[in-house]
Design a protein around this motif. Structure first.
Motif, mmCIF file in Angstrom:
data_model
loop_
_atom_site.group_PDB
_atom_site.id
_atom_site.type_symbol
_atom_site.label_atom_id
_atom_site.label_comp_id
_atom_site.label_asym_id
_atom_site.label_seq_id
_atom_site.Cartn_x
_atom_site.Cartn_y
_atom_site.Cartn_z
ATOM 1 N N SER A 1 63.790 28.988 55.046
ATOM 2 C CA SER A 1 63.000 30.048 54.415
ATOM 3 C C SER A 1 61.622 30.265 55.034
ATOM 4 O O SER A 1 61.082 31.369 54.965
ATOM 5 C CB SER A 1 62.827 29.753 52.917
ATOM 6 N N GLY A 2 61.028 29.233 55.643
ATOM 7 C CA GLY A 2 59.651 29.337 56.114
ATOM 8 C C GLY A 2 59.452 30.380 57.202
ATOM 9 O O GLY A 2 58.674 31.342 57.038
ATOM 10 N N ASN A 3 60.142 30.215 58.326
ATOM 11 C CA ASN A 3 60.010 31.168 59.441
ATOM 12 C C ASN A 3 60.415 32.573 59.009
ATOM 13 O O ASN A 3 59.775 33.561 59.368
ATOM 14 C CB ASN A 3 60.902 30.744 60.611
ATOM 15 N N GLN A 4 61.503 32.623 58.232
ATOM 16 C CA GLN A 4 62.024 33.922 57.828
ATOM 17 C C GLN A 4 61.065 34.659 56.886
ATOM 18 O O GLN A 4 61.011 35.889 56.883
ATOM 19 C CB GLN A 4 63.395 33.750 57.158
ATOM 20 N N LEU A 5 60.307 33.893 56.087
ATOM 21 C CA LEU A 5 59.373 34.516 55.145
ATOM 22 C C LEU A 5 58.323 35.335 55.891
ATOM 23 O O LEU A 5 58.115 36.516 55.586
ATOM 24 C CB LEU A 5 58.691 33.440 54.288
ATOM 25 N N SER A 6 57.658 34.698 56.848
ATOM 26 C CA SER A 6 56.606 35.420 57.575
ATOM 27 C C SER A 6 57.198 36.536 58.436
ATOM 28 O O SER A 6 56.595 37.618 58.557
ATOM 29 C CB SER A 6 55.792 34.449 58.439
ATOM 30 N N ALA A 7 58.375 36.300 59.016
ATOM 31 C CA ALA A 7 59.019 37.337 59.832
ATOM 32 C C ALA A 7 59.350 38.554 58.973
ATOM 33 O O ALA A 7 59.159 39.711 59.403
ATOM 34 C CB ALA A 7 60.279 36.791 60.476
ATOM 35 N N PHE A 8 59.821 38.326 57.744
ATOM 36 C CA PHE A 8 60.159 39.418 56.829
ATOM 37 C C PHE A 8 58.917 40.209 56.435
ATOM 38 O O PHE A 8 58.922 41.454 56.436
ATOM 39 C CB PHE A 8 60.832 38.845 55.572
ATOM 40 N N ILE A 9 57.830 39.490 56.113
ATOM 41 C CA ILE A 9 56.590 40.170 55.714
ATOM 42 C C ILE A 9 56.045 41.017 56.860
ATOM 43 O O ILE A 9 55.620 42.153 56.659
ATOM 44 C CB ILE A 9 55.530 39.127 55.265
ATOM 45 N N LEU A 10 56.085 40.465 58.070
ATOM 46 C CA LEU A 10 55.578 41.206 59.231
ATOM 47 C C LEU A 10 56.431 42.438 59.523
ATOM 48 O O LEU A 10 55.915 43.493 59.892
ATOM 49 C CB LEU A 10 55.534 40.288 60.455
ATOM 50 N N PHE B 1 47.467 38.342 69.195
ATOM 51 C CA PHE B 1 46.958 39.538 68.520
ATOM 52 C C PHE B 1 45.434 39.625 68.608
ATOM 53 O O PHE B 1 44.867 40.717 68.776
ATOM 54 C CB PHE B 1 47.393 39.533 67.055
ATOM 55 N N ILE B 2 44.755 38.482 68.503
ATOM 56 C CA ILE B 2 43.284 38.496 68.561
ATOM 57 C C ILE B 2 42.774 38.404 70.009
ATOM 58 O O ILE B 2 41.569 38.347 70.242
ATOM 59 C CB ILE B 2 42.662 37.360 67.715
ATOM 60 N N LYS C 1 58.043 44.203 57.353
ATOM 61 C CA LYS C 1 57.828 45.219 56.324
ATOM 62 C C LYS C 1 56.416 45.792 56.334
ATOM 63 O O LYS C 1 56.213 46.966 55.984
ATOM 64 C CB LYS C 1 58.129 44.626 54.943
ATOM 65 N N THR C 2 55.407 44.975 56.684
ATOM 66 C CA THR C 2 54.011 45.403 56.535
ATOM 67 C C THR C 2 53.236 45.506 57.849
ATOM 68 O O THR C 2 52.172 46.139 57.889
ATOM 69 C CB THR C 2 53.248 44.431 55.616
ATOM 70 N N GLN C 3 53.737 44.837 58.915
ATOM 71 C CA GLN C 3 53.015 44.789 60.194
ATOM 72 C C GLN C 3 51.607 44.212 60.016
ATOM 73 O O GLN C 3 50.673 44.577 60.749
ATOM 74 C CB GLN C 3 52.912 46.194 60.816
ATOM 75 N N SER C 4 51.449 43.296 59.036
ATOM 76 C CA SER C 4 50.109 42.782 58.722
ATOM 77 C C SER C 4 50.117 41.253 58.613
ATOM 78 O O SER C 4 50.808 40.695 57.755
ATOM 79 C CB SER C 4 49.621 43.389 57.406
ATOM 80 N N TYR C 5 49.322 40.603 59.472
ATOM 81 C CA TYR C 5 49.173 39.152 59.356
ATOM 82 C C TYR C 5 48.391 38.782 58.100
ATOM 83 O O TYR C 5 48.589 37.716 57.521
ATOM 84 C CB TYR C 5 48.458 38.588 60.588
ATOM 85 N N ASP C 6 47.495 39.688 57.673
ATOM 86 C CA ASP C 6 46.748 39.428 56.439
ATOM 87 C C ASP C 6 47.682 39.306 55.244
ATOM 88 O O ASP C 6 47.464 38.484 54.349
ATOM 89 C CB ASP C 6 45.731 40.551 56.188
ATOM 90 N N MET C 7 48.722 40.138 55.215
ATOM 91 C CA MET C 7 49.671 40.074 54.109
ATOM 92 C C MET C 7 50.410 38.730 54.110
ATOM 93 O O MET C 7 50.699 38.180 53.037
ATOM 94 C CB MET C 7 50.661 41.242 54.187
ATOM 95 N N VAL C 8 50.697 38.204 55.282
ATOM 96 C CA VAL C 8 51.299 36.869 55.382
ATOM 97 C C VAL C 8 50.370 35.845 54.735
ATOM 98 O O VAL C 8 50.805 34.983 53.969
ATOM 99 C CB VAL C 8 51.562 36.488 56.861
ATOM 100 N N LEU C 9 49.064 35.953 55.018
ATOM 101 C CA LEU C 9 48.086 35.018 54.457
ATOM 102 C C LEU C 9 47.995 35.148 52.939
ATOM 103 O O LEU C 9 47.861 34.145 52.228
ATOM 104 C CB LEU C 9 46.711 35.244 55.094
#
Length: 422
Positions: free
Chosen positions: A364-373, A250-251, A375-383
């Motif tokens: 739960s770990g991988n799925q957590l960030s995948a779910f947030i992305l 992404f960067i 819904k939000t399309q934001s890596y910042d929200m994952v952080l």
């Protein structure tokens, strides 16, 4: 034989041989797409084999702790058999293009070998290194983390050349690789099995074994606090580590393989550094405070400077390295912390129970960030979410994990004394 009866030959080397073998489970990302392409399923469907393996790892450790406590020679041999048979069977089921077979062989069979193998050397190491328990477990568990660095080049070599689109020139190499690796790891783990030995004169006490109370552990607030902060550390680590490639892409950072090797080194180095530092601290629980607070600090720094959207590669790499180091350090610091709180007598059983947190975090770990992305399309929200979870873990470490040692055998010893008096 006297010169061979030392902590390096009887504990460290066999632990490294076992952990460097089973730690190759973390190489999954190297070949999952090749497996999917060969058997004709999606990567998402194939991905479940890894999730099952990590879940079974944690649960087999939880239920196998007492077996490991009783006989490390049987448990180390059993670990080798399950891991090697699972790996060879994975190769066979890939050749047969059976997704269910891969779930069973890589997920369940190998998973049992992973759980028993991970647990087996830990108590032996702490018995040999009584004054440096953190260093001992750090050395062994570092092998689990370094396995990816060591095995990745070998796997790439075995899979052979690739076409311009990234597919294998010879697709059959994907399953022959598993056969070759099964033979290699059989040799390594059997040597580890033969060398592994507890210090001369140490005998397991039948009273200790029979007096252990699962209820007393599972209802103890300190144990529950350790379980939850360990679970959160793994969940947060996996949530970020699983997005490592995506964030770097992404960067616009292209040397992803280099960063992957660097973060793997930090993962392994954190296992040694954090647990060794714990040997010097008054309370080993302080290590977890350091891990959580340093992770929060680098995440807040990344968010405050808008590091991802501003493509600040140095800051992103620092974030990945620090979280990886804390992720690894959480694993190696767990057995000595449990030993400090619950004693060394039943450490394999208590450690095994605590590793069930790894099982659930693996789901739960991988799925957590995948779910947030999603819904939000934001890596910042994952952080943001990861930082909040680390804050919860910090509070648990500060207010729930008490410094007092818990006697797990007291109740059973009292009953035994009453029977003797009676």
């Amino acid at each position: 034989m006297g010169k061979f009866e030392n902590k390096w030959i009887r504990a460290v080397i066999p632990a490294l041989l076992i952990h460097c073998s089973i730690g190759t489970v973390y190489c999954w990302s190297l070949f999952k797409a090749d497996i999917a392409a060969y058997i004709g399923n999606s990567v998402g469907e194939v991905e479940w084999a890894f999730s099952i393996a990590i879940f079974v790892l944690g649960m087999s450790a939880a239920f196998g702790g007492k077996f490991v406590e009783k006989d490390i020679h049987k448990s180390s041999l059993l670990a080798a058999l399950f891991f090697v048979v699972g790996m060879a069977a994975t190769g066979f089921f890939i050749s047969q293009k059976s997704l269910l077979g891969i779930y069973i062989s890589y997920g369940f069979v190998m998973g049992i070998g992973l759980g028993i193998g991970y647990l087996t050397p830990v108590k032996t190491l702490m018995l040999w290194f009584k004054e440096q328990k953190g260093l001992a477990t750090g050395l062994a568990v570092a092998g689990f983390g370094l396995a990816k660095v060591i095995a990745s080049p070998l796997m790439e070599q075995l899979m052979g050349e690739r076409n311009s689109d990234g597919t294998l020139v010879d697709p059959t190499n994907i399953y022959t690789m598993f056969y070759i690796l099964a033979g290699l790891y059989l040799v390594m783990m059997v040597i580890g099995h033969i060398l592994l030995k507890k210090p001369a004169g140490y005998e397991e006490s039948d009273v200790q074994a029979h007096s252990f109370s699962y209820r007393k552990v599972l209802t103890n607030k300190t144990y529950l606090g350790i379980w939850f902060m360990f679970y959160i550390n793994i969940t947060c680590g996996l949530a970020l580590i699983s997005q490592e490639k995506g964030i770097l892409a992404f960067i616009g950072f292209t040397a992803i393989g280099l960063v992957s090797s660097l973060t793997a080194i930090f993962n392994a180095g954190g296992r040694i550094a954090f647990s060794s530092l714990g040997d010097r601290l008054k309370d080993r629980n302080s290590i977890y405070k350091i891990i959580f607070i340093s992770s929060i600090a680098i995440i807040v720094c990344t968010i405050a400077l808008d590091g991802i959207n501003n493509s600040m590669a140095f800051l992103i790499i620092a974030l990945l390295c620090i979280v990886n180091a804390g992720y690894g350090g959480g694993f190696s610091s767990l057995p000595p912390l449990l030993s400090d709180r619950f004693g060394l007598n039943n450490i394999s059983t208590v450690h095994g129970l605590a590793l069930s947190a790894w099982a659930w975090a693996g789901l739960s770990g991988n799925q957590l960030s995948a779910f947030i992305l999603e819904k939000t399309q934001s890596y910042d929200m994952v952080l943001y979410v990861i930082a909040a979870l680390f804050a919860v873990a910090t509070l648990i470490s500060m207010f729930v994990v008490k410094p007092e040692k818990v006697n797990l055998e007291q109740e059973a010893f009292s009953k035994k004394e009453e029977m003797i008096v009676g």
